[in-house]
Design a protein around this motif. Structure first.
Motif, mmCIF file in Angstrom:
data_model
loop_
_atom_site.group_PDB
_atom_site.id
_atom_site.type_symbol
_atom_site.label_atom_id
_atom_site.label_comp_id
_atom_site.label_asym_id
_atom_site.label_seq_id
_atom_site.Cartn_x
_atom_site.Cartn_y
_atom_site.Cartn_z
ATOM 1 N N MET A 203 0.826 -1.206 0.000
ATOM 2 C CA MET A 203 0.000 0.000 0.000
ATOM 3 C C MET A 203 0.863 1.259 0.000
ATOM 4 S SD MET A 203 -3.282 -0.899 2.449
ATOM 5 C CE MET A 203 -2.300 -1.346 3.890
ATOM 6 N N MET A 204 1.952 1.251 0.755
ATOM 7 C CA MET A 204 2.826 2.414 0.781
ATOM 8 C C MET A 204 3.580 2.580 -0.546
ATOM 9 S SD MET A 204 2.097 3.752 3.637
ATOM 10 C CE MET A 204 0.448 3.001 3.508
ATOM 11 N N ALA A 205 3.850 1.458 -1.227
ATOM 12 C CA ALA A 205 4.491 1.549 -2.548
ATOM 13 C C ALA A 205 3.574 2.251 -3.540
ATOM 14 C CB ALA A 205 4.853 0.151 -3.044
ATOM 15 N N VAL A 206 2.272 1.995 -3.428
ATOM 16 C CA VAL A 206 1.313 2.694 -4.286
ATOM 17 C C VAL A 206 1.349 4.196 -4.006
ATOM 18 C CG1 VAL A 206 -1.137 2.968 -4.813
ATOM 19 C CG2 VAL A 206 -0.184 0.677 -4.519
ATOM 20 N N LEU A 207 1.418 4.570 -2.726
ATOM 21 C CA LEU A 207 1.506 5.986 -2.373
ATOM 22 C C LEU A 207 2.799 6.609 -2.891
ATOM 23 C CD1 LEU A 207 0.184 6.316 1.299
ATOM 24 C CD2 LEU A 207 -0.890 7.112 -0.796
ATOM 25 N N GLN A 208 3.876 5.849 -2.816
ATOM 26 C CA GLN A 208 5.152 6.386 -3.292
ATOM 27 C C GLN A 208 5.112 6.677 -4.789
ATOM 28 O OE1 GLN A 208 8.524 3.919 -2.315
ATOM 29 N NE2 GLN A 208 9.880 5.699 -2.221
ATOM 30 N N ARG A 209 4.491 5.782 -5.539
ATOM 31 C CA ARG A 209 4.351 6.040 -6.981
ATOM 32 C C ARG A 209 3.416 7.217 -7.241
ATOM 33 N NH1 ARG A 209 4.235 0.291 -6.969
ATOM 34 N NH2 ARG A 209 1.959 0.319 -7.075
ATOM 35 N N ARG A 210 2.399 7.335 -6.420
ATOM 36 C CA ARG A 210 1.415 8.405 -6.609
ATOM 37 C C ARG A 210 2.036 9.779 -6.411
ATOM 38 N NH1 ARG A 210 -3.614 9.072 -2.404
ATOM 39 N NH2 ARG A 210 -4.102 11.268 -2.827
ATOM 40 N N GLU A 240 -5.951 6.102 1.155
ATOM 41 C CA GLU A 240 -6.409 7.479 0.946
ATOM 42 C C GLU A 240 -6.188 8.314 2.194
ATOM 43 O OE1 GLU A 240 -10.352 9.983 -0.458
ATOM 44 O OE2 GLU A 240 -10.247 7.816 -0.751
ATOM 45 N N ALA A 241 -6.434 7.719 3.380
ATOM 46 C CA ALA A 241 -6.213 8.448 4.627
ATOM 47 C C ALA A 241 -4.734 8.790 4.802
ATOM 48 C CB ALA A 241 -6.712 7.621 5.811
ATOM 49 N N ILE A 242 -3.859 7.796 4.604
ATOM 50 C CA ILE A 242 -2.423 8.066 4.727
ATOM 51 C C ILE A 242 -1.979 9.028 3.630
ATOM 52 C CG2 ILE A 242 -0.141 7.023 4.855
ATOM 53 C CD1 ILE A 242 -2.036 6.270 7.134
ATOM 54 N N GLY A 243 -2.589 8.903 2.438
ATOM 55 C CA GLY A 243 -2.261 9.821 1.347
ATOM 56 C C GLY A 243 -2.601 11.259 1.686
ATOM 57 N N ASN A 244 -3.684 11.483 2.428
ATOM 58 C CA ASN A 244 -4.023 12.846 2.840
ATOM 59 C C ASN A 244 -2.971 13.408 3.794
ATOM 60 O OD1 ASN A 244 -6.321 13.003 1.305
ATOM 61 N ND2 ASN A 244 -7.723 12.488 2.959
ATOM 62 N N LEU A 245 -2.432 12.548 4.668
ATOM 63 C CA LEU A 245 -1.363 13.007 5.561
ATOM 64 C C LEU A 245 -0.105 13.354 4.764
ATOM 65 C CD1 LEU A 245 -1.735 10.423 8.488
ATOM 66 C CD2 LEU A 245 -2.776 12.678 8.266
ATOM 67 N N VAL A 246 0.201 12.529 3.752
ATOM 68 C CA VAL A 246 1.369 12.800 2.910
ATOM 69 C C VAL A 246 1.162 14.091 2.130
ATOM 70 C CG1 VAL A 246 2.739 11.949 0.973
ATOM 71 C CG2 VAL A 246 1.995 10.370 2.758
ATOM 72 N N ILE A 259 9.985 14.259 3.093
ATOM 73 C CA ILE A 259 8.784 13.645 3.670
ATOM 74 C C ILE A 259 9.066 12.155 3.803
ATOM 75 C CG2 ILE A 259 6.347 13.125 3.357
ATOM 76 C CD1 ILE A 259 7.802 16.046 1.475
ATOM 77 N N ARG A 260 8.873 11.633 4.993
ATOM 78 C CA ARG A 260 9.134 10.217 5.252
ATOM 79 C C ARG A 260 7.855 9.524 5.724
ATOM 80 N NH1 ARG A 260 14.607 9.000 5.762
ATOM 81 N NH2 ARG A 260 15.986 10.831 5.858
ATOM 82 N N VAL A 261 7.654 8.315 5.224
ATOM 83 C CA VAL A 261 6.601 7.433 5.716
ATOM 84 C C VAL A 261 7.277 6.172 6.225
ATOM 85 C CG1 VAL A 261 4.520 6.135 5.166
ATOM 86 C CG2 VAL A 261 4.913 8.348 4.082
ATOM 87 N N GLU A 262 7.103 5.889 7.513
ATOM 88 C CA GLU A 262 7.715 4.729 8.133
ATOM 89 C C GLU A 262 6.635 3.907 8.831
ATOM 90 O OE1 GLU A 262 10.362 6.654 10.774
ATOM 91 O OE2 GLU A 262 11.830 7.191 9.248
ATOM 92 N N TRP A 263 6.830 2.622 8.843
ATOM 93 C CA TRP A 263 5.877 1.743 9.523
ATOM 94 C C TRP A 263 6.634 0.646 10.245
ATOM 95 C CZ3 TRP A 263 6.556 2.211 4.335
ATOM 96 C CH2 TRP A 263 7.011 1.088 3.646
ATOM 97 N N ARG A 264 6.040 0.205 11.343
ATOM 98 C CA ARG A 264 6.643 -0.852 12.149
ATOM 99 C C ARG A 264 5.534 -1.605 12.889
ATOM 100 N NH1 ARG A 264 7.783 4.066 14.514
ATOM 101 N NH2 ARG A 264 9.755 4.164 13.403
ATOM 102 N N VAL A 274 4.050 9.449 9.536
ATOM 103 C CA VAL A 274 4.298 10.377 8.429
ATOM 104 C C VAL A 274 5.008 11.591 9.004
ATOM 105 C CG1 VAL A 274 3.271 11.764 6.591
ATOM 106 C CG2 VAL A 274 2.240 9.565 7.208
ATOM 107 N N ARG A 275 6.245 11.797 8.555
ATOM 108 C CA ARG A 275 7.093 12.836 9.152
ATOM 109 C C ARG A 275 7.651 13.757 8.061
ATOM 110 N NH1 ARG A 275 10.177 9.576 11.394
ATOM 111 N NH2 ARG A 275 9.347 9.631 13.517
ATOM 112 N N ASP A 276 7.705 15.039 8.351
ATOM 113 C CA ASP A 276 8.318 15.992 7.420
ATOM 114 C C ASP A 276 9.159 16.991 8.196
ATOM 115 O OD1 ASP A 276 6.872 18.664 7.901
ATOM 116 O OD2 ASP A 276 5.175 17.301 7.634
ATOM 117 N N ASN A 277 10.008 17.712 7.469
ATOM 118 C CA ASN A 277 10.835 18.755 8.090
ATOM 119 C C ASN A 277 10.439 20.125 7.562
ATOM 120 O OD1 ASN A 277 11.781 18.489 5.503
ATOM 121 N ND2 ASN A 277 13.960 18.386 6.042
#
Length: 345
Positions: A203-210, A240-246, A259-264, A274-277
């Protein structure tokens, strides 16, 4: 007395009185007519028989009451599992049957509310469908007309510029309409989240391409990292929810930012961060960022309308998750989303 209103209770007391009378009278007669030693044994035998009769009668009464309560509990469980016609039989008199009457009345009221809510949800679902159709049709027509205007104004730069601006505003209106309809559907409960075990990495790979093209265009770095894990979720709604944060992170990050998206995975949760500087969020705005249409006075340079974060929060909570935000002006923003992992007991 209300305690004697129930037939079984009256029958129990009648049997106990009869047992006492049956065994007490011979004991009294034996004590009066027989010698002292024989009278003692007669009284003792009568006492034992009376006690046995009382215990037997009480046991039979309690067993009957226990069976009645077990049947009532089974009917209530049947009602809880979705049987609208489940009712506790209560043809007799007494306080217990009165309680059963109240339970049946409560079940009838709850069923009526459930039916009304079901009809209301169906009405809202149909209404949203009609509104969506009525709004999308003129927007599609306007986009077609605007495309024709752009073709006709190719030789006139000033008019072509206005046509391009018109296209951008139409896109904003279309996005606003979509977000409003999605939030309205979530509020009305007409969205059924189809939760299946999904790969977070996929799912995050789809967001990365988007967002890859936007990252290149705006000269920003968009990174995704984390070990693969499975999360029970709706594959259409959660990204879509995570995409809105991105998207929010992109909107508030300057050129050259990251902009970083990390999951664990932890013992009982899956965590997505979802982290940004970027520019960060002022402290006075933090309590309000999930309110609809809320716009900070510091965000006048963005094109949002204040629906992305509320929509993300609604979708995350519909999945049983929580969202937290940590930010400071000039230090960037971090959104932490936690989803519980169902465990088998």
């Amino acid at each position: 007395m209300r305690i004697f209103a129930e037939q079984k209770t009256r029958r129990l007391f009648g049997c106990l009185v009869l047992a006492v009378a049956v065994f007490a009278l011979p004991a009294a007669a034996g004590a009066a007519l027989l010698p002292h030693a024989a009278a003692f044994w007669v009284v003792a035998a009568a006492f034992v028989c009376t006690g046995a009769a009382v215990c037997a009668g009480t046991y039979l009464y309690l067993r009957a009451q226990d069976r009645t309560l077990e049947h009532a509990a089974a009917v209530i469980q049947d009602c809880r599992t979705g049987n609208p016609d489940a009712r506790i039989p209560c043809e007799e008199e007494g306080e217990l049957c009165r309680l059963f009457h109240e339970v049946n009345a409560l079940a009838a009221v709850l069923n009526a509310h459930a039916e009304n809510e079901s009809r209301s949800r169906q009405f809202l679902k149909d209404t949203f469908s009609d509104i969506s159709h009525q709004l999308k049709t003129p927007l599609a027509a306007l986009n077609v007309y605007n495309g024709l205007l752009q073709q006709e104004t190719q030789g006139t730069p000033s008019l072509n510029e206005y046509a391009l601006l018109s296209e951008q505003e139409l896109d904003r209106i279309a996005a606003l309409v979509q977000d409003l309809l999605k939030i309205a559907r979530l509020d009305a409960g007409t969205v059924a989240m189809e939760k299946n075990p999904e790969s977070v990495r996929d799912m995050m790979a789809v967001l990365q391409r988007r967002f890859a093209y936007r990252a290149v265009q705006e000269h920003k770095h968009f990174l995704c990292s984390g070990a693969d894990c499975l999360l029970p979720c709706d594959r259409n709604w959660l990204p879509e929810a995570i995409g809105n944060l991105v998207k929010n992170a992109f909107d508030h990050t300057q050129q050259g930012g990251t902009i970083r998206v990390e999951w664990r995975t932890f013992a009982s949760i899956v965590q997505i961060v979802v982290r940004d500087n970027g520019s960060g969020i002022p402290p006075e705005d933090l309590p309000h960022i999930f309110k609809r249409f809320y716009r900070s006075r510091f965000s006048s340079d963005t094109q949002g309308v204040g629906l992305g974060l509320p929509l993300a929060k609604a979708v995350i909570e519909a999945h049983g998750g929580t969202i937290e935000v940590d930010s400071a002006p000039g230090a960037g923003t971090t959104f932490t989303v936690n989803f519980p992992i169902p465990t088998k007991l």
